[in-house]
Design a protein around this motif. Structure first.
Motif, PDB file in Angstrom:
ATOM      1  N   PHE A  49     -40.640  23.214  16.540  1.00 52.59           N
ATOM      2  CA  PHE A  49     -39.918  21.969  16.761  1.00 52.59           C
ATOM      3  C   PHE A  49     -40.830  20.803  16.387  1.00 52.59           C
ATOM      4  O   PHE A  49     -42.002  20.778  16.754  1.00 52.59           O
ATOM      5  CB  PHE A  49     -39.538  21.815  18.245  1.00 52.59           C
ATOM      6  N   GLN A  50     -40.278  19.824  15.690  1.00 52.93           N
ATOM      7  CA  GLN A  50     -41.025  18.610  15.357  1.00 52.93           C
ATOM      8  C   GLN A  50     -40.131  17.414  15.650  1.00 52.93           C
ATOM      9  O   GLN A  50     -39.210  17.114  14.879  1.00 52.93           O
ATOM     10  CB  GLN A  50     -41.462  18.609  13.898  1.00 52.93           C
ATOM     11  N   GLY A  51     -40.394  16.739  16.741  1.00 56.33           N
ATOM     12  CA  GLY A  51     -39.645  15.555  17.114  1.00 56.33           C
ATOM     13  C   GLY A  51     -38.149  15.836  17.145  1.00 56.33           C
ATOM     14  O   GLY A  51     -37.686  16.798  17.738  1.00 56.33           O
ATOM     15  N   ASN A  52     -37.391  14.970  16.482  1.00 61.78           N
ATOM     16  CA  ASN A  52     -35.938  15.111  16.454  1.00 61.78           C
ATOM     17  C   ASN A  52     -35.438  15.822  15.203  1.00 61.78           C
ATOM     18  O   ASN A  52     -34.222  15.888  14.973  1.00 61.78           O
ATOM     19  CB  ASN A  52     -35.282  13.725  16.542  1.00 61.78           C
ATOM     20  N   SER A  66     -33.379  32.868  20.809  1.00 64.39           N
ATOM     21  CA  SER A  66     -33.029  31.479  20.581  1.00 64.39           C
ATOM     22  C   SER A  66     -33.985  30.601  21.373  1.00 64.39           C
ATOM     23  O   SER A  66     -34.625  31.058  22.326  1.00 64.39           O
ATOM     24  CB  SER A  66     -31.584  31.190  20.997  1.00 64.39           C
ATOM     25  N   ALA A  67     -34.113  29.357  20.952  1.00 70.77           N
ATOM     26  CA  ALA A  67     -34.979  28.419  21.668  1.00 70.77           C
ATOM     27  C   ALA A  67     -34.368  27.042  21.617  1.00 70.77           C
ATOM     28  O   ALA A  67     -33.661  26.697  20.664  1.00 70.77           O
ATOM     29  CB  ALA A  67     -36.378  28.406  21.062  1.00 70.77           C
ATOM     30  N   GLU A  68     -34.644  26.292  22.663  1.00 68.01           N
ATOM     31  CA  GLU A  68     -34.164  24.925  22.748  1.00 68.01           C
ATOM     32  C   GLU A  68     -35.305  24.014  23.165  1.00 68.01           C
ATOM     33  O   GLU A  68     -36.243  24.421  23.843  1.00 68.01           O
ATOM     34  CB  GLU A  68     -33.032  24.815  23.777  1.00 68.01           C
ATOM     35  N   ARG A  69     -35.179  22.774  22.738  1.00 62.27           N
ATOM     36  CA  ARG A  69     -36.106  21.754  23.205  1.00 62.27           C
ATOM     37  C   ARG A  69     -35.359  20.441  23.231  1.00 62.27           C
ATOM     38  O   ARG A  69     -34.739  20.057  22.230  1.00 62.27           O
ATOM     39  CB  ARG A  69     -37.320  21.630  22.292  1.00 62.27           C
ATOM     40  N   THR A  70     -35.423  19.753  24.321  1.00 63.95           N
ATOM     41  CA  THR A  70     -34.773  18.459  24.470  1.00 63.95           C
ATOM     42  C   THR A  70     -35.798  17.366  24.218  1.00 63.95           C
ATOM     43  O   THR A  70     -36.748  17.209  24.983  1.00 63.95           O
ATOM     44  CB  THR A  70     -34.189  18.288  25.882  1.00 63.95           C
TER      45      THR A  70
END
Lengths: 116, 117
Positions: A49-52, A66-70
């Motif tokens: 993940f990189q920022g938005n 699966s992976a999530e990041r807010t």
């Protein structure tokens, strides 16, 4: 805390169950990585993940992962219908926004997942 | 895609001696970053040394130094005066150039180093 925090540190589950692994990156770090490390093996890239920006999911081994990041906060790696082959240490790392000299990744201590 | 190869799964060295761990990589980029990470039994990954490809001078950090051969795409780690605390897994890693504006880092399979008393 000042470092990357992962929880739980150890997880034992039964084959077929779902598991969630959590990573708290260092505050202000825009980049977050998940790696898998099987016993005695190297680090296998899973997701980044990189920022938005849209995450790089090219390393996820199957659609059970699966992976999530807010935003730039906590990330959760989910493994559905776990298999014995999923047994490994799952490492999370974070880093600052890319500038010359700050390429260093800061790692957590990992989650040891054991699927019985 | 970039690949990183560590051809030595295991190595051992006597305390106070010198050991060299090898790493080769494959990339079409002219500028990039290379790293050696150490992973002791605690599982905590520790950065040992980093090298910027556009710098010809080999990086050094106390007892740790690298032999960076850009044309050969080789990046070996030399540990001098080995200490018992150096016993760990060592991973070589590659990162794309800054122009990609990301921190995508890929690792080799690792070399398990044992320092014997």
């Amino acid at each position: 805390g000042a470092g990357v925090s992962q929880s739980p540190s150890n997880k034992v589950t039964e084959k077929g169950k779902d598991v969630e692994l959590r990573c708290d990156p260092i505050s202000g770090h825009t980049a977050l990585y998940w790696y898998r490390q099987r016993l005695g093996q190297g680090l296998e890239f899973l997701i980044y993940f990189q920022g938005n920006s849209a995450p790089d999911k090219s390393g996820l081994p199957s659609d059970r992962f699966s992976a999530e990041r807010t935003g730039e906060s906590v990330s959760t790696l989910t493994i559905q219908r776990t298999q014995q082959e999923d047994s490994a240490v799952y490492l999370c790392a974070s880093s600052m926004e890319r500038q010359p000299g700050n390429e260093k990744l800061f790692f957590g201590s990992g989650t040891q997942l054991s699927v019985l | 895609a970039q690949t990183v190869t560590q051809s030595q799964p295991e190595m051992s060295v006597q305390e106070a001696e010198t050991v060299t761990l090898s790493c080769t990589y494959d990339t079409s980029e002219s500028n990039y970053y290379l790293f050696w990470y150490k992973q002791p039994p605690s599982r905590q990954m520790i950065l040992v040394i980093r090298q910027e490809a556009y710098k010809q001078q080999n990086a050094t950090e106390n007892r740790f130094s690298v032999n960076f051969q850009k044309a050969a795409k080789s990046f070996s780690l030399k540990i001098s005066d080995s200490q018992l605390g150096d016993t760990a897994m060592y991973f070589c890693a590659f990162m794309k150039p800054l122009a990609y504006n990301n921190n995508d880092m890929r690792f080799g399979a690792g070399t398990r180093l044992t320092v014997k008393p």
